[in-house]
Design a protein around this motif. Sequence first.
Motif, mmCIF file in Angstrom:
data_model
loop_
_atom_site.group_PDB
_atom_site.id
_atom_site.type_symbol
_atom_site.label_atom_id
_atom_site.label_comp_id
_atom_site.label_asym_id
_atom_site.label_seq_id
_atom_site.Cartn_x
_atom_site.Cartn_y
_atom_site.Cartn_z
ATOM 1 N N VAL A 128 0.841 -1.201 0.000
ATOM 2 C CA VAL A 128 0.000 0.000 0.000
ATOM 3 C C VAL A 128 0.881 1.258 0.000
ATOM 4 C CG1 VAL A 128 -1.661 1.315 1.349
ATOM 5 C CG2 VAL A 128 -1.977 -1.128 1.060
ATOM 6 N N GLU A 129 1.958 1.222 0.767
ATOM 7 C CA GLU A 129 2.863 2.386 0.809
ATOM 8 C C GLU A 129 3.467 2.668 -0.558
ATOM 9 O OE1 GLU A 129 5.583 1.484 3.971
ATOM 10 O OE2 GLU A 129 4.157 2.119 5.529
ATOM 11 N N MET A 132 2.183 1.868 -3.462
ATOM 12 C CA MET A 132 1.114 2.383 -4.332
ATOM 13 C C MET A 132 0.882 3.869 -4.063
ATOM 14 S SD MET A 132 -1.647 -0.760 -4.440
ATOM 15 C CE MET A 132 -2.704 -0.086 -5.722
ATOM 16 N N GLU A 133 0.940 4.237 -2.796
ATOM 17 C CA GLU A 133 0.754 5.648 -2.451
ATOM 18 C C GLU A 133 1.926 6.491 -2.939
ATOM 19 O OE1 GLU A 133 -0.168 5.461 1.712
ATOM 20 O OE2 GLU A 133 -2.285 5.095 1.288
ATOM 21 N N ALA A 134 3.136 5.963 -2.742
ATOM 22 C CA ALA A 134 4.337 6.700 -3.171
ATOM 23 C C ALA A 134 4.331 6.904 -4.691
ATOM 24 C CB ALA A 134 5.585 5.938 -2.740
ATOM 25 N N GLU A 135 3.816 5.931 -5.407
ATOM 26 C CA GLU A 135 3.770 6.030 -6.870
ATOM 27 C C GLU A 135 2.591 6.882 -7.339
ATOM 28 O OE1 GLU A 135 5.898 4.852 -9.170
ATOM 29 O OE2 GLU A 135 7.233 3.970 -7.668
ATOM 30 N N GLY A 136 1.766 7.290 -6.395
ATOM 31 C CA GLY A 136 0.632 8.147 -6.737
ATOM 32 C C GLY A 136 -0.481 7.443 -7.485
ATOM 33 N N ARG A 163 -2.571 5.103 -5.838
ATOM 34 C CA ARG A 163 -3.527 4.518 -4.894
ATOM 35 C C ARG A 163 -4.944 5.046 -5.167
ATOM 36 N NH1 ARG A 163 -6.418 2.168 -3.135
ATOM 37 N NH2 ARG A 163 -6.899 1.332 -1.069
ATOM 38 N N GLY A 164 -5.043 6.299 -5.631
ATOM 39 C CA GLY A 164 -6.355 6.887 -5.875
ATOM 40 C C GLY A 164 -7.076 6.261 -7.064
ATOM 41 N N GLY A 184 -5.319 -0.441 4.897
ATOM 42 C CA GLY A 184 -5.372 0.529 3.812
ATOM 43 C C GLY A 184 -5.838 -0.029 2.477
ATOM 44 N N ASP A 195 -8.883 -1.611 -0.133
ATOM 45 C CA ASP A 195 -10.290 -1.308 -0.381
ATOM 46 C C ASP A 195 -11.193 -2.451 0.050
ATOM 47 O OD1 ASP A 195 -10.257 1.326 -1.841
ATOM 48 O OD2 ASP A 195 -8.785 0.182 -2.994
#
Lengths: 252, 528
Positions: A194-195, A197-201, A203-204, A224, A226
């Motif tokens: 998850v981290e 995915m968030e760092a790569e932008g 996750r949204g 974190g 879905d």
Amino acid sequence: MSLVKQPDLTHVLPYGDTLDDGKVQFSFSLPVPAGPEAAEAARRVLLQMGLKDPLLVAMEEMGPSTTFFVLYGTVTRGVDYANIHVPKAEFEHLDMHEIDDLVERELGRELVVVGACPGSDAHTVGIDAIMNMKGFAGHYGLERYRQIRAINLGAQVPPETLVARAIEEGADAVLASVVVTQKDLHITTLTQLVEIMEAEGVRGRMLAIVGGPRMTHELATELGFDAGFGPGSFAEDVAAFVAQELIRRQSR
Amino acid sequence: MKLPVDLGKVAQARDLAIAITRPLQAYFADHSTITIERAVLRLYGIDGVDEDEVPWPNRVVEQLAASGRLDRGAAIALGQAVLASGRDPQEAAEALASGIIPPDDSPESCGEARDWARSMARRKLDELMAFRARRREMRAALGAGPTPWKYVIVATGNIHEDVPQAQLAARQGADVVAVIRSTGQSLLDYVPFGHTTFGTGGTYATGANFKLMRQALDELGAEMGRYVQLTNYASGLCMPEITVLAAQEGLDMLLNDALYGVLFRDINIYRTLTDQHFSRLLNAACGILINTGEDNYLTTADAFEEGHTVLSSQFINERFALDAGMAENLMGLGHAFEMNPGTEDGLLYEIAMAQLVRQVFPDSPIKWMPPTKHVTGNVFWTYAHNTLYNLVGVLTDQTIELLGMLTEAVHTPFASDRYLALKNADYVFNYARHLQDEITWNPDGRIAQRSRQVLDEAVALLEEVADEGLVKAIGRGVFAGVKRPADGGKGLEGVFVRHSTYLNPFEDLLRAGQAAIAQRVVQPEATP
């Protein structure tokens, strides 16, 4: 007033032939020879479980010092069914064809799903059950879906590789399957995923979904993700959730 | 009781299978794979692992690949290492793997190494054949029980737990014990070593695990006066190496399908087909009965609509096996009882398929698989389902019957699941023992019609596959609805073109020994 007795939902008991009789059926084996002592041991197994009136109906020796039993017992403590709340992924259950039709109609394109067993986990049984054509227990896997392009990266995929491939494929969802849970190995790997995915932008715009024999929706959302799918989940649960969640997000 | 079967169609199907497999025979002659070379090393007795648990056969093959000599085959390099070092093959192999022995491409060195490789291969193969002959004698003396053979699985993950479970199952009447492999082993490009205790959904196939289980079943067999057959899985990326270990440790059967790995494990088609050819040469020589995996087609695709794909694939598997010198009595062609239980007259269609397969392959020990696809966690319903499966098995004279477990789709079998499965099978097989002798099929009835339909559709499918070629047809998804492109899947990087000086003396010896079978069936006769 009806003469038919209604169950008390705050005190629900197993149902044999009479409401609230609490009857439960058991079969198991014990590593002892058949005989009066074995019969008593089997009864005590039920007594130790808190059952009343254990009734042994079959005792068959199935080999040297191994005996198979069938017993009945009575449960006396009811369950408060009325106050049970189980967090779960919210979606309407659909079959494969309904999901394909829904995706075609509402999204008008193929969904892309990239899955793997992340980290050091070498057990593909879960991801294969969900993704591979053959599926599991008569439930086809995502590869079989007309409207889903399913890419199964298999076992021992580093979380960064999984995310990189998901980006490359323009994935709508990332599926992680975790089987090994010794020393909470899966928690570390899933958090990492998850981290990244968030760092790569991403996750949204990419759903993150996890499944496994020790997985619950509650734990997944805490980490974190879905959605989380536990035992008894099939490809159509994952596909229905992904499709409906994407449609919901599209219409927002 | 015989169904009316069009023998002309059957002969046509066999001709088509020849056309389908012929182009691949040329491919096998020109190619080898890393696992075939590791299997060659294992046949020379190379075993064990280094300090990082990497098997020595892998280390040697990696070294040969790195130094650009793998395309000559591992046999020559081993021979050179032995002759140059004066050590025994194991020590020489370890030295070779560690790069201690430098490459020598001089014709003298290569020539002497070839001589060593050939004579040592003959010696090793003679020893192996003597061992297999002793096992055949033991088996003949004890007897393997009447058919259908009751086949059960153990799958605890721990070999020391598997052994007592297998012994218990054998005491309860199991004729064949299969140790299911750990999830994911088919995708490992090496064979784990030693006794293993940590598999998931099964136990790692290793030489040591094979030996332990074989010994336990032999001891029990001697005590009971009944031989217990042992089987394992030679599919996946190490198919030839598993075959070698099974041969060396006295296994009786192996799951060994030409296409299973391609379709269900996404292994590259050239890799698996090349591997199966060498595996089957060895299985044929050792008298190891293979089981093919067509049953799996019906767990993915619909059993009624896709029944003919099973039959088509059986013709192809039969041909690949014949080409590897394998006689019909070693071909446990697979199929399954997977019709949707809600189908009206489903039982009739199951009988039609089972009887058709029985008659089309009269000399093959047919492998019959239980319901799995429509099985749920309702163990009582599954038990009912399995009872009808057993009835069709005895009615249509299937040879090897994997017994359905009432907890299929729930967990790996409990000891009591096997007990109940064996009790069910014993009941049905005994209660309906001679039912097949009493039945005459209505030549215009549903069963005869269904069997005609399946055969016709199978021939039509084989014609399509022959037209476009097997590799393309699989790329299009003709079997099980699974599409596998020619250059896709795992393991293609482990396939290589043989150098003009390539040597695999085991293959040469096995092929020479079994040429008669491959020759004999180039133009097979119609089934009598």
